[in-house]
Design a protein around this motif. Structure first.
Motif, mmCIF file in Angstrom:
data_model
loop_
_atom_site.group_PDB
_atom_site.id
_atom_site.type_symbol
_atom_site.label_atom_id
_atom_site.label_comp_id
_atom_site.label_asym_id
_atom_site.label_seq_id
_atom_site.Cartn_x
_atom_site.Cartn_y
_atom_site.Cartn_z
ATOM 1 N N LEU A 1 -1.415 -2.903 7.491
ATOM 2 C CA LEU A 1 -1.390 -2.295 9.630
ATOM 3 C C LEU A 1 -0.873 -1.320 8.894
ATOM 4 O O LEU A 1 0.402 -0.968 9.941
ATOM 5 C CB LEU A 1 -0.307 -4.132 9.885
ATOM 6 C CG LEU A 1 -1.019 -5.300 9.589
ATOM 7 C CD1 LEU A 1 -0.613 -6.623 9.747
ATOM 8 C CD2 LEU A 1 -2.633 -5.068 10.667
ATOM 9 N N LEU A 2 -0.574 -0.683 7.982
ATOM 10 C CA LEU A 2 0.739 0.413 8.764
ATOM 11 C C LEU A 2 -0.104 1.610 8.064
ATOM 12 O O LEU A 2 -1.239 1.950 7.136
ATOM 13 C CB LEU A 2 1.747 0.633 7.686
ATOM 14 C CG LEU A 2 2.978 1.004 7.278
ATOM 15 C CD1 LEU A 2 3.483 0.797 9.232
ATOM 16 C CD2 LEU A 2 3.696 1.423 6.523
ATOM 17 N N ASP A 3 0.106 2.546 9.628
ATOM 18 C CA ASP A 3 -0.951 4.007 9.730
ATOM 19 C C ASP A 3 -0.429 5.174 8.852
ATOM 20 O O ASP A 3 -1.561 5.920 8.350
ATOM 21 C CB ASP A 3 -1.610 3.980 11.028
ATOM 22 C CG ASP A 3 -2.617 2.940 11.687
ATOM 23 O OD1 ASP A 3 -3.145 2.278 10.918
ATOM 24 O OD2 ASP A 3 -1.867 2.531 12.665
ATOM 25 N N LYS B 1 -4.257 6.040 3.324
ATOM 26 C CA LYS B 1 -5.807 6.200 3.424
ATOM 27 C C LYS B 1 -5.929 4.421 2.771
ATOM 28 O O LYS B 1 -6.205 3.732 1.991
ATOM 29 C CB LYS B 1 -6.404 6.845 2.407
ATOM 30 C CG LYS B 1 -5.765 8.248 2.384
ATOM 31 C CD LYS B 1 -6.159 9.277 0.834
ATOM 32 C CE LYS B 1 -7.115 10.199 1.627
ATOM 33 N NZ LYS B 1 -7.692 10.824 0.221
ATOM 34 N N ARG B 2 -6.924 3.897 3.442
ATOM 35 C CA ARG B 2 -8.033 2.416 3.407
ATOM 36 C C ARG B 2 -8.491 2.677 2.162
ATOM 37 O O ARG B 2 -9.505 3.550 2.451
ATOM 38 C CB ARG B 2 -8.807 2.212 4.615
ATOM 39 C CG ARG B 2 -7.211 1.717 5.943
ATOM 40 C CD ARG B 2 -5.986 0.886 5.828
ATOM 41 N NE ARG B 2 -5.374 1.068 6.549
ATOM 42 C CZ ARG B 2 -3.704 0.966 6.385
ATOM 43 N NH1 ARG B 2 -3.451 0.675 5.399
ATOM 44 N NH2 ARG B 2 -3.400 0.776 7.640
ATOM 45 N N PRO B 3 -8.973 1.539 1.661
ATOM 46 C CA PRO B 3 -9.931 1.697 0.393
ATOM 47 C C PRO B 3 -11.184 1.884 1.788
ATOM 48 O O PRO B 3 -11.837 0.999 2.364
ATOM 49 C CB PRO B 3 -9.925 0.252 -0.207
ATOM 50 C CG PRO B 3 -8.363 0.094 -0.021
ATOM 51 C CD PRO B 3 -8.196 0.808 1.319
ATOM 52 N N VAL B 4 -12.810 1.974 0.656
ATOM 53 C CA VAL B 4 -13.690 2.205 1.568
ATOM 54 C C VAL B 4 -14.261 0.631 1.808
ATOM 55 O O VAL B 4 -13.800 -0.433 1.191
ATOM 56 C CB VAL B 4 -15.102 2.546 0.296
ATOM 57 C CG1 VAL B 4 -15.967 2.489 1.138
ATOM 58 C CG2 VAL B 4 -14.679 3.962 0.166
ATOM 59 N N GLY B 5 -15.052 0.582 3.187
ATOM 60 C CA GLY B 5 -14.799 -0.991 3.230
ATOM 61 C C GLY B 5 -14.164 -2.006 4.286
ATOM 62 O O GLY B 5 -13.986 -2.666 5.264
#
Length: 188
Positions: free
Chosen positions: A131-133, A180-184
């Motif tokens: 939840l942290l951008d 960076k978010r993991p793919v998916g």
């Protein structure tokens, strides 16, 4: 978050009366220039432009609950594990026990402005929940050697960061990263 080069946001033995721990105030010396037209003043004005605050309970208490107003009356959402009956926080502060609910309420309260996060525990909980951008670190040129670390209990999975800006200033380098978010991963 202001942080020493070795990762501490407070020195050892942070407690009431010594809120930043032994020698921990050193990580906030850059605020001496907060009213300047230079980089430290710019970054400080950005901090004050936030529309809501999420704070960990420990930080909230050590800051003497900010007397209910962190800045300009913006709502303060205190992420905590437990709320005692009858414990009503002052001013615009509210206790929230669920990290998802806390983030949602802070975003709604901030409107179109960013949400500021205070405290290692709150930041870690928000990161673990996806939840942290962004993370903004005010990296201070000091080694505290001991104290409260910002990134102590994130888990074992690596988390990628993209550098968005680097602003060198007196006694500090202001760094902003996109998480960076993991793919998916669909977390906001």
């Amino acid at each position: 978050m202001s942080m020493s080069l070795d990762g501490f946001i407070a020195g050892p033995n942070d407690r009431p009366g010594q809120e930043l721990g032994r020698h921990g105030g050193r990580v906030f010396n850059w605020l001496d220039d907060r009213n300047s037209n230079g980089p430290n003043g710019q970054v400080y004005r950005e901090v004050l432009a936030t529309g809501a605050v999420i704070s960990g309970r420990r930080t909230f208490e050590l800051a003497k609950r900010w007397q209910g107003d962190h800045h300009d009356g913006v709502p303060i959402f205190v992420l905590t594990h437990h709320v005692d009956d009858g414990d009503i926080p002052p001013g615009s502060a509210q206790f929230v026990t669920d990290v998802q609910e806390c983030a949602a309420r802070a975003e709604a309260g901030a409107g179109d402005r960013p949400v500021m996060v205070h405290g290692a525990g709150a930041a870690q909980s928000l990161l673990r929940a996806g939840l942290l951008d962004e993370i903004e670190i005010h990296l201070v040129q000091v080694l505290l050697g001991d104290g409260r670390r910002l990134f102590d209990t994130l888990g074992t999975d690596p988390l990628g960061l993209e550098l968005l800006r680097r602003i060198p200033a007196r006694d500090v380098t202001h760094l902003r990263y996109r998480v960076k978010r993991p793919v998916g991963d669909t977390a906001a």
